[in-house]
Design a protein around this motif. Sequence first.
Motif, mmCIF file in Angstrom:
data_model
loop_
_atom_site.group_PDB
_atom_site.id
_atom_site.type_symbol
_atom_site.label_atom_id
_atom_site.label_comp_id
_atom_site.label_asym_id
_atom_site.label_seq_id
_atom_site.Cartn_x
_atom_site.Cartn_y
_atom_site.Cartn_z
ATOM 1 N N VAL A 115 63.956 46.540 -20.557
ATOM 2 C CA VAL A 115 64.390 45.628 -19.521
ATOM 3 C C VAL A 115 63.943 44.223 -19.890
ATOM 4 C CG1 VAL A 115 64.247 45.083 -17.080
ATOM 5 C CG2 VAL A 115 64.229 47.456 -17.826
ATOM 6 N N GLU A 116 64.885 43.311 -19.973
ATOM 7 C CA GLU A 116 64.570 41.926 -20.285
ATOM 8 C C GLU A 116 64.081 41.223 -19.023
ATOM 9 O OE1 GLU A 116 67.718 41.044 -23.825
ATOM 10 O OE2 GLU A 116 68.364 40.650 -21.801
ATOM 11 N N ALA A 117 63.583 40.028 -19.182
ATOM 12 C CA ALA A 117 63.024 39.270 -18.061
ATOM 13 C C ALA A 117 64.051 39.069 -16.954
ATOM 14 C CB ALA A 117 62.496 37.930 -18.550
ATOM 15 N N GLN A 118 65.321 38.921 -17.299
ATOM 16 C CA GLN A 118 66.352 38.700 -16.283
ATOM 17 C C GLN A 118 66.749 39.991 -15.579
ATOM 18 O OE1 GLN A 118 66.841 37.910 -19.554
ATOM 19 N NE2 GLN A 118 66.522 35.712 -19.539
ATOM 20 N N GLY A 119 66.213 41.116 -15.987
ATOM 21 C CA GLY A 119 66.528 42.374 -15.332
ATOM 22 C C GLY A 119 67.695 43.107 -15.982
ATOM 23 N N ARG A 120 68.271 42.566 -17.043
ATOM 24 C CA ARG A 120 69.360 43.253 -17.739
ATOM 25 C C ARG A 120 68.766 44.292 -18.673
ATOM 26 N NH1 ARG A 120 71.019 37.848 -19.416
ATOM 27 N NH2 ARG A 120 70.291 38.638 -21.394
ATOM 28 N N ILE A 121 69.577 45.256 -19.019
ATOM 29 C CA ILE A 121 69.131 46.293 -19.939
ATOM 30 C C ILE A 121 69.683 45.972 -21.317
ATOM 31 C CG2 ILE A 121 69.298 48.741 -20.521
ATOM 32 C CD1 ILE A 121 69.482 49.273 -17.524
ATOM 33 N N ALA A 122 68.824 45.976 -22.312
ATOM 34 C CA ALA A 122 69.228 45.702 -23.687
ATOM 35 C C ALA A 122 68.924 46.919 -24.554
ATOM 36 C CB ALA A 122 68.481 44.487 -24.223
ATOM 37 N N LEU A 123 69.750 47.155 -25.548
ATOM 38 C CA LEU A 123 69.521 48.255 -26.472
ATOM 39 C C LEU A 123 68.790 47.732 -27.691
ATOM 40 C CD1 LEU A 123 72.974 50.025 -26.372
ATOM 41 C CD2 LEU A 123 70.863 50.720 -25.277
ATOM 42 N N VAL A 124 67.735 48.416 -28.070
ATOM 43 C CA VAL A 124 66.962 48.032 -29.241
ATOM 44 C C VAL A 124 66.835 49.275 -30.109
ATOM 45 C CG1 VAL A 124 64.752 47.163 -30.058
ATOM 46 C CG2 VAL A 124 65.666 46.369 -27.872
ATOM 47 N N ALA A 125 67.209 49.173 -31.364
ATOM 48 C CA ALA A 125 67.117 50.334 -32.249
ATOM 49 C C ALA A 125 65.648 50.680 -32.478
ATOM 50 C CB ALA A 125 67.800 50.039 -33.573
ATOM 51 N N ALA A 126 65.348 51.954 -32.477
ATOM 52 C CA ALA A 126 63.972 52.413 -32.682
ATOM 53 C C ALA A 126 63.965 53.468 -33.780
ATOM 54 C CB ALA A 126 63.419 53.003 -31.389
ATOM 55 N N PRO A 127 62.892 53.531 -34.576
ATOM 56 C CA PRO A 127 62.840 54.513 -35.655
ATOM 57 C C PRO A 127 62.688 55.947 -35.150
ATOM 58 C CG PRO A 127 60.794 53.306 -35.548
ATOM 59 C CD PRO A 127 61.735 52.682 -34.553
ATOM 60 N N HIS A 128 62.080 56.150 -33.993
ATOM 61 C CA HIS A 128 61.871 57.483 -33.442
ATOM 62 C C HIS A 128 62.474 57.538 -32.047
ATOM 63 C CE1 HIS A 128 59.361 58.148 -36.849
ATOM 64 N NE2 HIS A 128 58.448 57.290 -36.454
ATOM 65 N N SER A 129 62.798 58.726 -31.630
ATOM 66 C CA SER A 129 63.414 58.901 -30.320
ATOM 67 C C SER A 129 62.442 58.531 -29.195
ATOM 68 C CB SER A 129 63.862 60.350 -30.147
ATOM 69 O OG SER A 129 64.319 60.550 -28.834
ATOM 70 N N PRO A 130 62.864 57.674 -28.275
ATOM 71 C CA PRO A 130 62.011 57.364 -27.125
ATOM 72 C C PRO A 130 61.897 58.545 -26.171
ATOM 73 C CG PRO A 130 64.155 56.357 -26.844
ATOM 74 C CD PRO A 130 64.135 56.946 -28.236
ATOM 75 N N VAL A 131 62.811 59.493 -26.294
ATOM 76 C CA VAL A 131 62.811 60.653 -25.397
ATOM 77 C C VAL A 131 61.509 61.436 -25.553
ATOM 78 C CG1 VAL A 131 64.059 62.744 -24.723
ATOM 79 C CG2 VAL A 131 65.335 60.738 -25.477
ATOM 80 N N ALA A 132 60.978 61.496 -26.759
ATOM 81 C CA ALA A 132 59.715 62.219 -26.979
ATOM 82 C C ALA A 132 58.571 61.599 -26.172
ATOM 83 C CB ALA A 132 59.372 62.232 -28.464
ATOM 84 N N SER A 154 58.242 50.082 -16.696
ATOM 85 C CA SER A 154 57.572 51.378 -16.807
ATOM 86 C C SER A 154 58.416 52.353 -17.621
ATOM 87 C CB SER A 154 57.295 51.962 -15.421
ATOM 88 O OG SER A 154 58.498 52.456 -14.847
ATOM 89 N N TRP A 155 57.754 53.350 -18.145
ATOM 90 C CA TRP A 155 58.454 54.386 -18.910
ATOM 91 C C TRP A 155 59.469 55.096 -18.032
ATOM 92 C CZ3 TRP A 155 58.372 59.302 -17.140
ATOM 93 C CH2 TRP A 155 57.349 59.654 -16.239
ATOM 94 N N LEU A 156 59.156 55.297 -16.744
ATOM 95 C CA LEU A 156 60.071 56.011 -15.860
ATOM 96 C C LEU A 156 61.347 55.203 -15.628
ATOM 97 C CD1 LEU A 156 60.747 58.421 -14.099
ATOM 98 C CD2 LEU A 156 59.494 57.341 -12.231
ATOM 99 N N ALA A 157 61.204 53.907 -15.386
ATOM 100 C CA ALA A 157 62.384 53.062 -15.195
ATOM 101 C C ALA A 157 63.248 53.050 -16.450
ATOM 102 C CB ALA A 157 61.963 51.646 -14.818
ATOM 103 N N GLN A 158 62.615 53.008 -17.606
ATOM 104 C CA GLN A 158 63.362 53.015 -18.865
ATOM 105 C C GLN A 158 64.069 54.349 -19.080
ATOM 106 O OE1 GLN A 158 60.779 51.742 -22.041
ATOM 107 N NE2 GLN A 158 60.306 49.816 -21.014
ATOM 108 N N MET A 159 63.391 55.443 -18.762
ATOM 109 C CA MET A 159 63.999 56.765 -18.910
ATOM 110 C C MET A 159 65.205 56.915 -17.984
ATOM 111 S SD MET A 159 62.493 60.546 -17.982
ATOM 112 C CE MET A 159 63.012 60.452 -16.275
ATOM 113 N N LEU A 160 65.049 56.496 -16.734
ATOM 114 C CA LEU A 160 66.149 56.610 -15.777
ATOM 115 C C LEU A 160 67.319 55.720 -16.169
ATOM 116 C CD1 LEU A 160 64.112 56.774 -12.445
ATOM 117 C CD2 LEU A 160 65.246 58.662 -13.662
ATOM 118 N N ALA A 161 67.039 54.523 -16.671
ATOM 119 C CA ALA A 161 68.103 53.622 -17.119
ATOM 120 C C ALA A 161 68.849 54.228 -18.303
ATOM 121 C CB ALA A 161 67.530 52.259 -17.488
#
Length: 159
Positions: A122-139, A94-101
């Motif tokens: 969040v990957e299938a194993q539950g680890r957090i991975a960083l993925v570069a994005a062209p725009h800020s996910p914060v928006a 969810s967006w909330l879990a991603q924001m909190l992470a």
Amino acid sequence: MSQWIGFTNQKLYQCRLLLEQLAAQQSAAPALKQALEESALYQLRDAWLSYLAELGDMVAYRQPVRSLESLLQNAPLTTGEMRELQHLAENGFSWLAQMLAAADAQGRPSGMNQPAAAVQTVEAQGRIALVAAPHSPVAGWLQDLTRLIEDQRANRQES
């Protein structure tokens, strides 16, 4: 009416202003863009905690709220709004879990070297991975949190 409503709205507004400034700074140095994005995420996290305090106020919980978990464990009553947030937070995709992470990772020393506009997924194993994005996910998270808060407040007024 809770004193937290105005504070929550103020933090959401400050986050939006920082994101607008970020959008206007496309030719700025990467360090400035990263600083604006991190600042926006801090404001968004403050808005989240303020909203939790707002929910706590509704059930006469007057202690500082540091997390959703602490609110759920210590509040004298668990409301439907709190349960909805709990379900969103527990769903790792969810967006909330991603924001909190992302907000939690931002406070750690390893998070200081993340590229601007890093998205927490969040990957299938539950680890957090960083993925570069062209725009800020914060928006996107700002839109989602604002919509959720407005919807929950509207439902409360109808009841």
